[in-house]
Design an enzyme around this catalytic site. Structure first.
Site, PDB file in Angstrom:
ATOM      1  N   SER A 121      17.488  38.016 -10.948  1.00 44.96           N
ATOM      2  CA  SER A 121      18.688  38.698 -11.400  1.00 44.96           C
ATOM      3  C   SER A 121      19.106  39.867 -10.510  1.00 44.96           C
ATOM      4  O   SER A 121      20.179  40.437 -10.711  1.00 44.96           O
ATOM      5  CB  SER A 121      18.487  39.206 -12.833  1.00 44.96           C
ATOM      6  N   GLY A 137      10.875  37.731 -14.214  1.00 44.59           N
ATOM      7  CA  GLY A 137      10.749  36.297 -13.974  1.00 44.59           C
ATOM      8  C   GLY A 137      11.258  35.923 -12.594  1.00 44.59           C
ATOM      9  O   GLY A 137      12.057  34.985 -12.454  1.00 44.59           O
ATOM     10  N   GLY A 138      10.823  36.675 -11.578  1.00 45.40           N
ATOM     11  CA  GLY A 138      11.210  36.365 -10.205  1.00 45.40           C
ATOM     12  C   GLY A 138      12.439  37.093  -9.720  1.00 45.40           C
ATOM     13  O   GLY A 138      12.974  36.771  -8.647  1.00 45.40           O
ATOM     14  N   SER A 139      12.907  38.087 -10.466  1.00 46.29           N
ATOM     15  CA  SER A 139      14.200  38.696 -10.175  1.00 46.29           C
ATOM     16  C   SER A 139      14.253  39.506  -8.891  1.00 46.29           C
ATOM     17  O   SER A 139      15.337  39.833  -8.411  1.00 46.29           O
ATOM     18  CB  SER A 139      14.640  39.578 -11.349  1.00 46.29           C
ATOM     19  N   LYS A 178      19.661  48.736  -8.877  1.00 49.30           N
ATOM     20  CA  LYS A 178      20.047  47.676  -9.814  1.00 49.30           C
ATOM     21  C   LYS A 178      20.509  48.279 -11.136  1.00 49.30           C
ATOM     22  O   LYS A 178      19.973  49.309 -11.579  1.00 49.30           O
ATOM     23  CB  LYS A 178      18.855  46.745 -10.023  1.00 49.30           C
TER      24      LYS A 178
END
Length: 601
Positions: free
Chosen positions: A274, A296-298, A198
């Site tokens: 993300s 946050g959940g990426s 990433k």
């Protein structure tokens, strides 16, 4: 005048009383184009910004959580955990060497391939066997990989997997791996395995830009991140920097600069974010695994929407040293893969804190589960808070999750019991304020210098974050302590808390959002409904695919574990994977890099 001051009850009394569930939604108009530009201008103005900020916080229930509230608990600035319990049916790994950890984890992987799969992604084992049997070389795979990525960009719409990809560097890495195999000395089972990184994680020779056009102005990449260096030591190949939601500040993967990554199961839909590029590359068959990050959940959201597995580790289990900083008390680097076996191998390579990490609770030695089809799970209890669990947009999601829990009970004798988790609304608000405050603090020095280069969606979000004050931030850390108590009490009764990963399947990508982005609080709040717990409390979470909706879109089940018990999550995740083997479906966009007789779709 009536006394409007409010005082929260002690946590012990809350658990003894009647707990009310409140849906954690964000509200606001969906904006793109000129309305989005206008809203950002208003939010950034001194005259209107404060007024709009107060309205948004009141509308979304944040103000009532913090304003005029006496929170009787002290702050917890980083997750603090009780002494860890021993994990049954696992092997403890004492080594700090990623090569030895990968070797030990590999011994826990089945020595055969399940033949029950209706569709199966090529795994690390498949590539390793192809290389060792001289059926294929890493260089040949690299050449096919380059052709596949070129093809993906000629599609309409383009898949937009990468922010940057250096073909010559990729071929150079592959040639080195090919030579090692020719000489009979591969480094590890990960030698020659393609792992996408990433774009908020440092990986040479690339600059880390967070899929933005402004990070390069304020930061230079000098070395690999610690996680990447551990993978590189094992012989992994890094094809490039995967696309993502700009600066990690979004849940959809929308990116007006580098293109919005497309979901391989339906190219008209979002991957989730993300870690959008990382997940799409795995779900398209281009990489067996990838690295993502999760504030946050990426990791979990795109893994769920793309029908693959993603692990958010306990805070401190993996180091974040060497990458973009934001939400530092919650940030996690974790693996994304097509199956649990590959997920565990990559996890074994990257795990381990760094001596510079600031941690209140030090990680115990990691454990690896023995992945067996007939795993011993009968003593496990799953906790389900039904009011939260069933708060979804599509009942097909909870039906798929329920069928999975029923199958685990029927096959292994597990038990699902009802639990209650108070103050979920407060937890969501605390996560929002903590995340926003920490991200904004990390940008304070450079924000005005780069502001005009930031997309309108992210600028609007940062304009809100700028208004968070010290009282809200400290209050959020007090709420972190309260919620940690509730979850630790729940874990005295159950081993794993279960909830859908997302309350909906992959949303449609609006055409009008592609050139400028979109601001959609409702969509963001919906995708994050079951997410914040793992981040604010730093708990390990695993998203596992458990079926499809009536449109063929993947559904994910989230397993939330006790601190440091990633091995238990992997053990259960493998059992779930095997239960659903015969029902797994191929994505509509899939590239085959291993079998030369099979054409790329």
């Amino acid at each position: 005048m009536a006394d409007k001051r409010k005082k929260m009850l002690p946590v012990e009394e809350v658990l003894q009383g009647s707990v009310v569930y409140t849906r954690s939604n964000l509200e606001g108009p969906r904006l793109t184009g000129f309305p989005l530009k206008l809203s950002v201008w208003l939010m950034e103005s001194r005259l209107f910004g404060g007024i709009l900020y107060k309205h948004l916080l009141k509308t979304n229930g944040v103000s009532k959580v913090f304003d005029g509230i006496d929170i009787p608990d002290g702050p917890m600035f980083l997750p603090e955990y009780p002494a860890p319990a021993e994990e049954p049916y696992t092997q403890t790994c004492e080594s700090d060497d990623p090569l030895l950890r990968v070797e030990q984890a590999w011994k826990c992987v089945p020595d055969h391939t399940n033949t029950d799969y209706a569709f199966r992604f090529w795994s690390i084992r498949d590539y390793a066997e192809a290389y060792r049997s001289k059926k294929l070389t890493p260089t040949q795979v690299a050449e096919r990989f380059i052709k596949a990525v070129d093809d993906s960009q000629r599609r309409n719409p383009p898949m937009a997997y990468f922010v940057s990809m250096d073909k010559q560097d990729l071929l150079k890495q592959a040639a080195a791996s090919t030579e090692r195999f020719a000489n009979g000395n591969p480094i590890s089972i990960l030698d020659g395995i393609f792992i996408a990184i990433k774009d908020d994680i440092d990986c040479l020779p690339y600059e880390t830009n967070g899929a933005s056009v402004w990070v390069k102005k304020i930061r230079k990449t000098k070395d690999d991140s610690v996680c990447v260096s551990r993978l590189r030591k094992c012989g992994a190949i890094f094809p490039g920097k995967a696309n993502m939601h700009e600066a990690g500040m979004g849940t959809t993967g929308n990116n007006p600069f580098f293109g919005t990554v497309r979901n391989p199961y339906d190219v008209k839909r979002y991957t989730g974010g993300s870690s959008s590029g990382s997940s799409a590359l795995v779900a398209s068959g281009l990489c067996p695994a990838a690295l993502g990050t999760d504030v946050g959940g990426s990791i979990r959201i795109p893994s769920s929407l793309c029908g693959i597995v993603g692990l958010k580790t306990t805070t401190g289990r993996t180091t974040c040293r060497g990458g973009l900083k934001g939400g530092w008390s919650m940030l996690c680097v974790g693996p994304i893969a097509a199956n649990i076996e590959d997920l565990m191998i990559v996890y074994a390579a990257v795990l381990g804190s760094h001596e510079s990490d600031v941690l209140y609770s030090k990680p115990p030695p990691p454990c690896f589960p023995l992945l067996e089809k007939n795993s011993i799970l009968g003593n496990l209890k799953f906790g389900k808070y039904s009011k939260w669990y069933y708060d979804v947009l599509d009942q097909e999601i909870t039906k798929a999750c329920d069928r999975t829990l029923d199958a685990l009970k029927s096959e292994f004798g597990t038990e699902t019991v009802e639990i209650v988790i108070p103050e979920l609304e407060e937890l969501r608000a605390a996560h929002l304020v903590t995340c926003g405050s920490e991200i904004m603090t990390s940008l304070n020095h450079d924000y005005n210098y780069v502001r005009k280069d930031i997309s309108y969606e992210v600028r609007g979000t940062l304009a809100i974050f700028k208004h968070f004050n010290a009282s809200y931030y400290i209050g959020s850390q007090c709420l972190r302590r309260r919620n940690m108590y509730y979850y630790m009490e729940a874990f005295k009764k159950v081993d794993i808390i279960v909830v859908p990963t997302t309350p909906c399947t992959a949303p449609v990508i609006p055409q009008d959002s592609l050139s400028i982005g979109e601001s959609d609080f409702v969509k963001a709040g919906t995708l994050m409904r079951f997410i914040a717990t793992g981040n604010l409390l730093g708990l390990p979470c695993l998203s596992v695919p458990v079926g499809y909706d009536d449109q063929g879109l993947p559904i994910g089940l989230q397993l939330i574990g006790r601190p440091w018990q990633e091995a238990t999550l992997l053990r259960v995740g493998f059992a779930i994977q095997e239960l659903h083997a015969a029902a797994r479906k191929a994505p509509k966009v899939i590239y085959d890099l291993l079998e030369p007789t099979i054409e790329m779709i």
